[in-house]
Design an enzyme around this catalytic site. Sequence first.
Site, PDB file in Angstrom:
ATOM      1  N   GLU A  60       0.880  -1.167   0.000  1.00 19.02           N
ATOM      2  CA  GLU A  60       0.000   0.000   0.000  1.00 19.02           C
ATOM      3  C   GLU A  60       0.921   1.222   0.000  1.00 19.02           C
ATOM      4  O   GLU A  60       1.802   1.314   0.868  1.00 19.02           O
ATOM      5  CB  GLU A  60      -0.879   0.001   1.256  1.00 19.02           C
ATOM      6  CG  GLU A  60      -1.821   1.170   1.236  1.00 19.02           C
ATOM      7  CD  GLU A  60      -2.745   1.257   2.451  1.00 19.02           C
ATOM      8  OE1 GLU A  60      -2.755   0.343   3.279  1.00 19.02           O
ATOM      9  OE2 GLU A  60      -3.447   2.286   2.537  1.00 19.02           O
TER      10      GLU A  60
ATOM     11  N   ARG B 251       5.097 -12.793   9.901  1.00 18.95           N
ATOM     12  CA  ARG B 251       5.764 -11.540   9.571  1.00 18.95           C
ATOM     13  C   ARG B 251       7.113 -11.485  10.278  1.00 18.95           C
ATOM     14  O   ARG B 251       7.357 -12.196  11.240  1.00 18.95           O
ATOM     15  CB  ARG B 251       4.933 -10.294   9.865  1.00 18.95           C
ATOM     16  CG  ARG B 251       4.178 -10.240  11.125  1.00 18.95           C
ATOM     17  CD  ARG B 251       3.237  -9.030  11.270  1.00 18.95           C
ATOM     18  NE  ARG B 251       3.729  -7.756  10.821  1.00 18.95           N
ATOM     19  CZ  ARG B 251       3.086  -7.004   9.914  1.00 18.95           C
ATOM     20  NH1 ARG B 251       1.981  -7.421   9.356  1.00 18.95           N
ATOM     21  NH2 ARG B 251       3.561  -5.829   9.579  1.00 18.95           N
TER      22      ARG B 251
ATOM     23  N   LYS C  79       4.375   0.639   9.996  1.00 13.81           N
ATOM     24  CA  LYS C  79       4.411   1.797   9.107  1.00 13.81           C
ATOM     25  C   LYS C  79       3.831   3.026   9.792  1.00 13.81           C
ATOM     26  O   LYS C  79       4.310   4.130   9.600  1.00 13.81           O
ATOM     27  CB  LYS C  79       3.610   1.492   7.848  1.00 13.81           C
ATOM     28  CG  LYS C  79       4.488   1.447   6.596  1.00 13.81           C
ATOM     29  CD  LYS C  79       3.661   1.511   5.340  1.00 13.81           C
ATOM     30  CE  LYS C  79       3.158   0.143   4.921  1.00 13.81           C
ATOM     31  NZ  LYS C  79       2.441   0.172   3.637  1.00 13.81           N
TER      32      LYS C  79
END
Length: 565
Positions: free
Chosen positions: A43, A269, A279
Site C-alpha cells: 500500500e 511476519r 508503518k
Amino acid sequence: MDDKKPMLEAAANEEARDFIRDLVQADLARGQVQSIVTRFPPEPNGYLHLGHAKSICLNFGLATEFGGRCHLRFDDTNPVKEEQEYIDAIKRDVRWLGFDWGEHLYHASDYFQTLYDWAEHLIRAGLAYVDDTPPDEMRAMRGTLTEPGRASPDRDRSVETNFALFRDMRAGKFANGACVLRAKIDLASGNMNLRDPVLYRILHVAHPRTGTQWCIYPTYDFAHGQSDALEHVTHSLCTLEFADHRPLYEWFLGHLPVPARPRQTEFARLNIGYTVLSKRYLTDLVRRGIVSGWDDPRMPTLAGLRRRGVPPAAIRDFVRRIGMSKANSVVDLAMFDHAIRDHLNQAAERRMAVLRPLKLVIENFPENHVEELEAVNHPGNPGAGTRRLRFGREIFVERDDFMENPSNKFFRLAVGREVRLRYAYLVTCREVVKDAAGNVVELRCTYDPASRGGNAPDGRKVKATLHWVSARDALPAEVRLYATLFNRPDPGASGDLDADLNPGSLEVLSGALLEPSLAEMAAGEAVQFERLGYFCPDLASRSDALVFNRTIELRDTWAKVQVQS
Ligand code: ATP
Ligand code: MG
C-alpha cells in the site's frame, strides 16, 4: 573471522526449503498450476522496510526459482493516506533490493471499474446492500466473539433500492460516511470478517491515479483477492494476520465471475529485536522530526539501510537465513548484523581514518621528510592491489588509543610504551603535552628507524598495532555513528514506544581525519576504516564536506569486550 568463511559460504549455497516452496513445488508437480504467478502488493502509504523485504524476497524469489513471474501491485484503495512520493520510493527500493517486475506493474486502481461492476453483480444477486447506519453504531452492532451481530434495518432493502442507492453513492449524491455498501454474508459467523463486511465507502478525495473520477473506493478486502484473480496470480502470499480474512477472500472468489482462483497462504511476519516495523509508527517518527526522514540511517526502511551502507545482498541473505515459518517470532538483531558484516568483509577495501584525533609527534623523525609506504587494500583479495601512504614526523592517532594511567590489560599507547603504527614503524611514547586545562593535546614519541614496515629488528614483542593518518595530508570529515533507534530489544513492551527511543542513537563527530584516498569514493561504495568498522559516504549530504556514515562496527560489542587489547 577467516576460519568462519567456509561455513557461511556453505550456508549460502544451501537451497532454500520451506513450507511455501514445498507447496509451490507440489502444485507444479500435480499440474495444479502450469507456471506460478506471485505478487508483492504494497500500500503506497509509507516507505518499504525490512519486513517488506521478507515479502519481496519471497514473492520475487519464488518466481525466479520456479520460472514464473512476480507482479508489483500497488494496493492503492485509500487515497486519504497514499501519495505519489511513496509509489516512487517503493519502486526505487524494490529495484535496489535486486528485483524486477518487468512489464508487470499493476495498481488496484486499474480495476476500479471492474470492482464496481462486481459490486453491482453482488447487489443483483441479493448479496450486498447499502447501509446508512452510522459507523459507531455499525461497529457496536457487529457483536463480539461471544455475541452474534445484529442486523441493520437496511439489510432487507430490495435489490432495486440497493441498486439505485449504490449508483447514487457513485454519482456523488452523498457525503463522506453517509452510507456504505456491505456484503450480506452471516452476522452470526464466528469469523468477524464475515459479519457483512464493508465493500465500498464514500470518500470525496482525489486519487493519485484516477483523480476525481471516483468518490467511492473499495475496501482492502473487496479489492485484494479480486485483483489477484484478475492478474491470474496463482499463489497469494500474505502475513498471518490475514488468515482470518481468507474465508472472505474465498467467498468473493466464489460469488464473482472471476477469471482465476488464486490461493492464499500465510507466513509469519518478520519482527526484529530493537526494531519497530509498523508503518504507522515510522510515519509518526518522520512527521514529528524524531528522525531526519524516511531515509534516516537509523530507520529500518530500505531507504535508511541503503543510506547507512547496508548492501542489498546482505538483506537478501538475511531473509534467506531466517527462513519462512508459520509462527510469529522475533529475530535477533545480531543475525542481521552478521549478514551485513559477511558481505562488507568481502566487498569493502581497507583504509585508515581517525575519528577522534590526537596529535603524535615523532621527535627523531627528520623535519619535512616524507616517506612513502605501501598499504594493502584488502587482506583477503590480492587483486584489490595496494596503495601508497605518506608518513611524516607528525601524525594523528585515535584518542582512545592512549591512556594516561593505563591498566595492566591496556597494551596501546602510554608513556614509556611501544606500539606499532600500521604499515609504518614502531614508536615509543616519551611524554605528553597538556593544555592549560590539563587535557592531553599531544604525544611526544620516538621511532625505531630499523623497524620499517612495523617489524622489530630484534624480534621484540609489540602487541598493539594502531591506525593513523598523516598530519600533512589528512582530509577533514564529519563521521556519523549510529546505534539502534530503541534501547530495548522489545520496544513498546512498556506500552510507550517513545519512552524506549535511544537518546544516543546518533553521534556526530565533526573533527575526524581521513586518509586522502577516501576523497574519491563513489556513492554507495563501502569501505572498512581499519579497527573502526564499515563506513560509506553519506548519499544525502549536499555540501562539499566529506560526510561518512558508519554502517556497522567490526564485531558486536560483546565480542569486542573479549578481544580488547
Ligand atoms: P500496515 O502496517 O499499514 O498494515 P503493511 O506493513 O502490512 O502495512 P503493506 O504495504 O500492506 O504494509 O505490505 C505489503 C506486503 O508486505 C504485504 O503482503 C504484507 O503482508 C507484507 N509485510 C508487511 N510487513 C511485513 C513484515 N513485517 N514481515 C513480512 N511481510 C510483511
Ligand atoms: Mg497491510
